[in-house]
Motif scaffolding. Structure first.
Motif, PDB file in Angstrom:
ATOM      1  N   ALA A 233       0.826  -1.209   0.000  1.00 21.65           N
ATOM      2  CA  ALA A 233       0.000   0.000   0.000  1.00 21.65           C
ATOM      3  C   ALA A 233       0.863   1.264   0.000  1.00 21.65           C
ATOM      4  CB  ALA A 233      -0.929  -0.004   1.206  1.00 21.65           C
ATOM      5  N   GLN A 234       1.895   1.291   0.820  1.00 17.88           N
ATOM      6  CA  GLN A 234       2.766   2.467   0.851  1.00 17.88           C
ATOM      7  C   GLN A 234       3.540   2.636  -0.455  1.00 17.88           C
ATOM      8  OE1 GLN A 234       1.743   4.814   2.890  1.00 17.88           O
ATOM      9  NE2 GLN A 234       3.854   5.287   3.385  1.00 17.88           N
ATOM     10  N   PHE A 235       3.907   1.521  -1.068  1.00 22.01           N
ATOM     11  CA  PHE A 235       4.549   1.587  -2.379  1.00 22.01           C
ATOM     12  C   PHE A 235       3.610   2.268  -3.376  1.00 22.01           C
ATOM     13  CE2 PHE A 235       5.500   0.150  -6.628  1.00 22.01           C
ATOM     14  CZ  PHE A 235       6.883   0.098  -6.685  1.00 22.01           C
ATOM     15  N   GLY A 236       2.333   1.844  -3.367  1.00 16.16           N
ATOM     16  CA  GLY A 236       1.365   2.411  -4.296  1.00 16.16           C
ATOM     17  C   GLY A 236       1.083   3.875  -4.024  1.00 16.16           C
ATOM     18  N   SER A 237       0.986   4.238  -2.756  1.00 19.35           N
ATOM     19  CA  SER A 237       0.717   5.638  -2.404  1.00 19.35           C
ATOM     20  C   SER A 237       1.849   6.542  -2.875  1.00 19.35           C
ATOM     21  CB  SER A 237       0.534   5.760  -0.891  1.00 19.35           C
ATOM     22  OG  SER A 237       0.352   7.101  -0.510  1.00 19.35           O
ATOM     23  N   SER A 238       3.079   6.140  -2.593  1.00 20.30           N
ATOM     24  CA  SER A 238       4.222   6.956  -2.973  1.00 20.30           C
ATOM     25  C   SER A 238       4.452   6.963  -4.478  1.00 20.30           C
ATOM     26  CB  SER A 238       5.484   6.451  -2.266  1.00 20.30           C
ATOM     27  OG  SER A 238       5.342   6.551  -0.865  1.00 20.30           O
ATOM     28  N   PHE A 239       4.052   5.894  -5.155  1.00 21.87           N
ATOM     29  CA  PHE A 239       4.234   5.811  -6.604  1.00 21.87           C
ATOM     30  C   PHE A 239       3.543   6.964  -7.317  1.00 21.87           C
ATOM     31  CE2 PHE A 239       3.020   4.356 -10.843  1.00 21.87           C
ATOM     32  CZ  PHE A 239       4.222   3.862 -11.331  1.00 21.87           C
ATOM     33  N   HIS A 240       2.406   7.396  -6.785  1.00 21.78           N
ATOM     34  CA  HIS A 240       1.635   8.454  -7.435  1.00 21.78           C
ATOM     35  C   HIS A 240       2.136   9.866  -7.102  1.00 21.78           C
ATOM     36  CE1 HIS A 240      -1.172   5.016  -7.597  1.00 21.78           C
ATOM     37  NE2 HIS A 240      -1.594   5.583  -8.706  1.00 21.78           N
ATOM     38  N   SER A 241       2.936  10.008  -6.047  1.00 17.30           N
ATOM     39  CA  SER A 241       3.358  11.341  -5.620  1.00 17.30           C
ATOM     40  C   SER A 241       4.163  12.094  -6.669  1.00 17.30           C
ATOM     41  CB  SER A 241       4.144  11.249  -4.311  1.00 17.30           C
ATOM     42  OG  SER A 241       3.287  10.893  -3.243  1.00 17.30           O
ATOM     43  N   PRO A 242       5.131  11.458  -7.349  1.00 15.20           N
ATOM     44  CA  PRO A 242       5.862  12.211  -8.381  1.00 15.20           C
ATOM     45  C   PRO A 242       4.967  12.709  -9.506  1.00 15.20           C
ATOM     46  CG  PRO A 242       7.086  10.245  -7.764  1.00 15.20           C
ATOM     47  CD  PRO A 242       5.723  10.125  -7.128  1.00 15.20           C
ATOM     48  N   LEU A 243       3.932  11.944  -9.849  1.00 17.67           N
ATOM     49  CA  LEU A 243       2.998  12.397 -10.886  1.00 17.67           C
ATOM     50  C   LEU A 243       2.292  13.669 -10.435  1.00 17.67           C
ATOM     51  CD1 LEU A 243       1.428  12.032 -13.529  1.00 17.67           C
ATOM     52  CD2 LEU A 243      -0.142  10.511 -12.298  1.00 17.67           C
ATOM     53  N   ILE A 244       1.838  13.681  -9.194  1.00 19.84           N
ATOM     54  CA  ILE A 244       1.156  14.862  -8.659  1.00 19.84           C
ATOM     55  C   ILE A 244       2.121  16.045  -8.578  1.00 19.84           C
ATOM     56  CG2 ILE A 244      -0.022  15.815  -6.639  1.00 19.84           C
ATOM     57  CD1 ILE A 244      -0.954  12.945  -6.014  1.00 19.84           C
ATOM     58  N   PHE A 245       3.277  15.807  -8.000  1.00 24.87           N
ATOM     59  CA  PHE A 245       4.246  16.884  -7.772  1.00 24.87           C
ATOM     60  C   PHE A 245       4.752  17.465  -9.092  1.00 24.87           C
ATOM     61  CE2 PHE A 245       8.641  18.327  -7.034  1.00 24.87           C
ATOM     62  CZ  PHE A 245       8.410  19.275  -6.061  1.00 24.87           C
ATOM     63  N   SER A 246       5.119  16.604 -10.051  1.00 24.78           N
ATOM     64  CA  SER A 246       5.661  17.112 -11.313  1.00 24.78           C
ATOM     65  C   SER A 246       4.596  17.847 -12.116  1.00 24.78           C
ATOM     66  CB  SER A 246       6.248  15.965 -12.139  1.00 24.78           C
ATOM     67  OG  SER A 246       5.264  14.995 -12.461  1.00 24.78           O
ATOM     68  N   SER A 247       3.368  17.359 -12.091  1.00 20.58           N
ATOM     69  CA  SER A 247       2.282  18.048 -12.793  1.00 20.58           C
ATOM     70  C   SER A 247       2.030  19.418 -12.175  1.00 20.58           C
ATOM     71  CB  SER A 247       0.999  17.209 -12.741  1.00 20.58           C
ATOM     72  OG  SER A 247       1.171  15.949 -13.358  1.00 20.58           O
ATOM     73  N   TYR A 248       2.050  19.460 -10.857  1.00 19.98           N
ATOM     74  CA  TYR A 248       1.793  20.702 -10.133  1.00 19.98           C
ATOM     75  C   TYR A 248       2.881  21.739 -10.396  1.00 19.98           C
ATOM     76  CZ  TYR A 248       0.253  23.572  -6.137  1.00 19.98           C
ATOM     77  OH  TYR A 248      -0.200  24.585  -5.328  1.00 19.98           O
ATOM     78  N   MET A 249       4.137  21.322 -10.282  1.00 25.35           N
ATOM     79  CA  MET A 249       5.229  22.265 -10.450  1.00 25.35           C
ATOM     80  C   MET A 249       5.368  22.723 -11.898  1.00 25.35           C
ATOM     81  SD  MET A 249       6.167  22.874  -7.462  1.00 25.35           S
ATOM     82  CE  MET A 249       7.464  24.025  -7.940  1.00 25.35           C
ATOM     83  N   ALA A 250       5.030  21.853 -12.859  1.00 26.99           N
ATOM     84  CA  ALA A 250       5.107  22.246 -14.268  1.00 26.99           C
ATOM     85  C   ALA A 250       4.210  23.445 -14.553  1.00 26.99           C
ATOM     86  CB  ALA A 250       4.734  21.071 -15.167  1.00 26.99           C
ATOM     87  N   VAL A 251       3.093  23.517 -13.854  1.00 28.73           N
ATOM     88  CA  VAL A 251       2.183  24.654 -14.018  1.00 28.73           C
ATOM     89  C   VAL A 251       2.864  25.949 -13.577  1.00 28.73           C
ATOM     90  CG1 VAL A 251      -0.041  25.637 -13.403  1.00 28.73           C
ATOM     91  CG2 VAL A 251       0.202  23.160 -13.611  1.00 28.73           C
ATOM     92  N   TRP A 252       3.464  25.935 -12.394  1.00 30.44           N
ATOM     93  CA  TRP A 252       4.095  27.148 -11.869  1.00 30.44           C
ATOM     94  C   TRP A 252       5.234  27.604 -12.758  1.00 30.44           C
ATOM     95  CZ3 TRP A 252       1.219  29.477  -8.530  1.00 30.44           C
ATOM     96  CH2 TRP A 252       0.424  28.749  -7.630  1.00 30.44           C
ATOM     97  N   TYR A 253       6.060  26.662 -13.205  1.00 25.57           N
ATOM     98  CA  TYR A 253       7.202  27.033 -14.027  1.00 25.57           C
ATOM     99  C   TYR A 253       6.763  27.632 -15.359  1.00 25.57           C
ATOM    100  CZ  TYR A 253       9.999  24.237 -10.766  1.00 25.57           C
ATOM    101  OH  TYR A 253      10.604  23.733  -9.647  1.00 25.57           O
ATOM    102  N   ALA A 254       5.644  27.139 -15.897  1.00 20.84           N
ATOM    103  CA  ALA A 254       5.174  27.608 -17.196  1.00 20.84           C
ATOM    104  C   ALA A 254       4.417  28.927 -17.094  1.00 20.84           C
ATOM    105  CB  ALA A 254       4.286  26.553 -17.847  1.00 20.84           C
ATOM    106  N   LYS A 255       3.726  29.155 -15.992  1.00 18.34           N
ATOM    107  CA  LYS A 255       2.823  30.310 -15.913  1.00 18.34           C
ATOM    108  C   LYS A 255       3.371  31.488 -15.117  1.00 18.34           C
ATOM    109  CE  LYS A 255      -1.405  30.065 -16.425  1.00 18.34           C
ATOM    110  NZ  LYS A 255      -2.868  30.056 -16.323  1.00 18.34           N
ATOM    111  N   VAL A 256       4.491  31.289 -14.415  1.00 22.79           N
ATOM    112  CA  VAL A 256       5.031  32.371 -13.577  1.00 22.79           C
ATOM    113  C   VAL A 256       6.452  32.685 -14.030  1.00 22.79           C
ATOM    114  CG1 VAL A 256       5.535  33.146 -11.232  1.00 22.79           C
ATOM    115  CG2 VAL A 256       3.637  31.563 -11.638  1.00 22.79           C
ATOM    116  N   ALA A 257       6.726  33.954 -14.305  1.00 23.12           N
ATOM    117  CA  ALA A 257       8.057  34.366 -14.747  1.00 23.12           C
ATOM    118  C   ALA A 257       9.090  34.106 -13.649  1.00 23.12           C
ATOM    119  CB  ALA A 257       8.042  35.850 -15.108  1.00 23.12           C
TER     120      ALA A 257
END
Length: 434
Positions: A311-335
């Motif tokens: 279960a912990q393997f599965g929970s952590s597996f999804h974290s990079p997807l969330i984090f990278s998607s989230y940060m990609a927004v900030w890098y693209a939309k904020v100077a």
């Protein structure tokens, strides 16, 4: 990417040492108190002062050399960590020492995390932002594979002082990695005149909030992520004391589960780094919410170490997807010249939510759910088939409810996204520079 990789390797080394220290402190606090609240307070006091300094950190990051800030923050954290080991070696360490030192380290950690996040777009090409964010997420999870096992083996022999000395060595590696690299300075010649005019005004402190509020797509994303962060942080606060309670304080089992979490995060970071994630970043966020919730549900319902590990393997597996998607927004939309203050505002929101989540989780577990489930009446018997009737069952019930809320959050956000125009609910494809 070469500069980023050098910086990244140094951060991995530092994260391993820091994770060893945190794991050892968790064991020490549990041995002293057997209280989920006492453990939760470590994270609470780590986050609390960051709420006060986050906006100032954003201004600092936008104005001072980011390389110098990384060196300063790592050095400050190292000195604080060493003090824990010295106090333990002389038998003087008390809970309030840990909470106070955690608060000081939190201030340095806030500057370090914000500086690191805003450095990525300066040294990584735009087409690799999502991959770099996935690699950044790998830092903590990679440390989570080795640190619990090493700390669990070494702690009985070398104690907190020995663990913190190892931490000092890894801090040194991180600082040495910083010296040869060049981090570009922000070019302010082309900065918007309105922004320049605000630089010496107190409005700098609220600039990040006003920027987010003026962009509906960013605001919607921050709201969704804040709800996820609250629920996720409650789960992260609860799962270690839950496992310790269910296993009679077996640190070996806890170390294996934490290591499985680290392996999941690394596997996810590698997979999403190669793949690059969804073209519509909103899908990465929401699928990640649902996947994390389902994994946590399995952890809360499970009563065997192998289930906890999966279960912990599965929970952590999804974290990079969330984090990278989230940060990609900030890098693209904020100077780049605005990212320090804007990301500081986002960090502050996250810190306020995380602190309240950690404290709430500990208090609810110790004072509400554990007494309810362990009491011998008809109401508590309703939950026994689900989570059992042993020590830790109340924490498990709270964890299960928390996981269900995560799943509903992801499904509900998808439903809203489909009912309304994507441009006004979540950032669209063009917002990510694709």
């Amino acid at each position: 990417m070469q500069t980023f990789i050098i910086l990244w390797v140094g951060q991995i080394a530092s994260a391993i040492g820091s994770s060893m220290t945190y794991f050892a402190l968790t064991l020490w606090v549990w041995q002293q108190t057997e209280s989920a609240t006492a453990i939760a307070l470590i994270l609470f006091f780590y986050q609390l002062p960051q709420i006060a300094i986050s906006l100032f950190s954003g201004i600092l990051v936008d104005r001072v050399s980011r390389k110098h800030l990384l060196i300063l923050s790592d050095t400050g954290s190292a000195c604080c960590t060493l003090s824990v080991g010295i106090l333990a070696a002389f038998g003087m360490l008390q809970l309030w020492h840990i909470y106070l030192i955690a608060a000081i380290i939190g201030c340095f950690g806030n500057v370090q995390a914000l500086t690191y996040s805003t450095t990525v777009p300066l040294i990584v090409p735009p087409q690799h932002h999502a991959r770099a964010s996935s690699m950044g997420a790998m830092v903590g999870y990679g440390a989570g594979i080795l640190a619990p096992a090493l700390a669990g083996i070494l702690y009985p022999t070398i104690g907190l002082l020995g663990i913190t000395l190892i931490d000092m060595g890894t801090f040194g590696m991180a600082i040495l990695a910083l010296f040869p690299i060049q981090i570009p300075q922000i070019d302010r010649k082309n900065e918007n005149p309105d922004v320049q005019a605000q630089r010496n005004k107190w409005r700098d402190l609220t600039f990040g909030f006003r920027y987010i509020a003026s962009n509906p797509s960013l605001l919607a994303m921050v709201i969704a992520m804040s709800a996820f962060a609250f629920l996720h942080q409650m789960g992260e606060t609860l799962y270690q004391p839950m496992i310790l309670a269910r296993t009679g304080g077996d640190t070996r089992i806890l170390g294996i589960v934490v290591a499985a979490s680290g392996m999941g995060g690394v596997a996810g970071a590698i997979a999403f780094g190669i793949w690059g994630g969804f073209k519509r970043r909103v899908f990465g966020l929401l699928f990640g919410f649902i996947g994390t919730g389902l994994s946590k549900l399995l952890l809360g319902l499970g009563q065997l170490p192998v289930i906890w590990g999966v279960a912990q393997f599965g929970s952590s597996f999804h974290s990079p997807l969330i984090f990278s998607s989230y940060m990609a927004v900030w890098y693209a939309k904020v100077a780049p010249e605005l990212q320090g203050r804007v990301l500081a505002a986002d960090y502050l929101i996250g810190l306020a939510i995380g602190s309240s989540a950690s404290l709430s989780a500990g208090l609810l577990a110790d004072r509400v759910f554990e007494p309810i489930v362990l009491s011998k009446n008809w109401f508590s018997s309703l939950f026994h088939p689900l989570v059992g009737a042993t020590t830790g069952s109340g924490i498990s019930l709270l964890y299960v409810l928390n996981a269900l809320c995560l799943v509903f959050l992801g499904i509900g956000s998808f439903a809203i996204h489909r009912l309304r125009n994507a441009d006004t609910i979540m950032p669209d494809d063009e917002a990510f520079g694709q």
